[in-house]
Design a protein around this motif. Structure first.
Motif, PDB file in Angstrom:
ATOM      1  N   ALA A 142     -15.225  26.165   9.346  1.00 43.76           N
ATOM      2  CA  ALA A 142     -14.718  25.177   8.392  1.00 43.76           C
ATOM      3  C   ALA A 142     -13.873  24.133   9.087  1.00 43.76           C
ATOM      4  CB  ALA A 142     -13.894  25.864   7.304  1.00 43.76           C
ATOM      5  N   GLY A 179     -15.299  20.745  10.056  1.00 42.74           N
ATOM      6  CA  GLY A 179     -15.593  19.760   9.017  1.00 42.74           C
ATOM      7  C   GLY A 179     -14.388  18.891   8.726  1.00 42.74           C
ATOM      8  N   GLN A 229     -13.368  19.911   3.275  1.00 45.24           N
ATOM      9  CA  GLN A 229     -14.173  21.113   3.491  1.00 45.24           C
ATOM     10  C   GLN A 229     -13.287  22.287   3.913  1.00 45.24           C
ATOM     11  OE1 GLN A 229     -16.816  19.358   6.376  1.00 45.24           O
ATOM     12  NE2 GLN A 229     -18.563  19.525   4.964  1.00 45.24           N
ATOM     13  N   SER A 237     -11.415  23.550   0.940  1.00 42.90           N
ATOM     14  CA  SER A 237     -12.332  24.242   0.040  1.00 42.90           C
ATOM     15  C   SER A 237     -12.659  25.651   0.540  1.00 42.90           C
ATOM     16  CB  SER A 237     -13.615  23.429  -0.120  1.00 42.90           C
ATOM     17  OG  SER A 237     -14.532  24.128  -0.918  1.00 42.90           O
ATOM     18  N   VAL A 238     -12.953  25.775   1.839  1.00 44.15           N
ATOM     19  CA  VAL A 238     -13.275  27.088   2.408  1.00 44.15           C
ATOM     20  C   VAL A 238     -12.051  28.005   2.354  1.00 44.15           C
ATOM     21  CG1 VAL A 238     -13.869  28.295   4.545  1.00 44.15           C
ATOM     22  CG2 VAL A 238     -15.174  26.289   3.848  1.00 44.15           C
TER      23      VAL A 238
END
Length: 170
Positions: free
Chosen positions: A9, A12, A16, A19-20
């Protein structure tokens, strides 16, 4: 596996990564909640005799417990300790010597109907109707009655909804 997901992650953008990490934290949170619920369920089950194989499945949740007076067919008040699970209502007698509860009756919610007991002028009782046994329960006050009535009604509706969903699949 989780470490690789988090490490990947970071390659990114910030959105991202967040979010992860959020998904990861939520997953851990759910695992902890499930573990706490299982431990609590095992603690409750250790106090109930005889052991009930129906309660030993993973998909049953404990909802509430409390002392309520069951009105016998002769009008006598009998104090029982009630346990409400996601699919069963138990009422038990108390063994003061070892803090255990002996099952008097185990009533599956799928066949249960619960309602306000309108013949009671105090407003503190509810009627539990089941093919095995039907009876009136007298609560200590109107608030306790409302809470039990609400929780029983929700549990019965949820159980019937899960049963119907299962029947559609099968």
């Amino acid at each position: 596996d989780w470490f690789d997901t988090v490490q990947n992650a970071f390659s990114g953008n910030a959105g991202q990564v967040i979010s992860v990490l959020h998904s990861f934290v939520m997953s851990i949170r759910e695992d902890i909640r499930a573990k706490i619920e299982i431990d609590y369920m095992l603690k409750i089950m250790s106090r109930i005799v005889p052991k009930s194989s129906q309660l030993a499945t993973e998909n049953i949740s404990f909802l509430r417990e409390g002392d309520l007076n069951k009105i016998s067919s002769k009008g006598r008040l009998d104090l029982y300790h009630f346990f409400l699970f996601s699919d069963t209502l138990l009422y038990c007698s108390t063994n003061m010597l070892n803090d255990a509860y002996k099952i008097h009756e185990q009533l599956p919610l799928i066949a249960m109907v619960v309602s306000d007991h309108t013949e009671d002028t105090s407003g503190c009782s509810l009627y539990i109707k089941h093919p095995t046994k039907s009876f009136v329960v007298l609560c200590e006050d109107q608030n306790t009655k409302r809470e039990w009535l609400r929780d029983l009604t929700r549990a019965i509706e949820d159980k019937k909804r899960r049963f119907q969903a299962h029947e559609k699949v099968v």
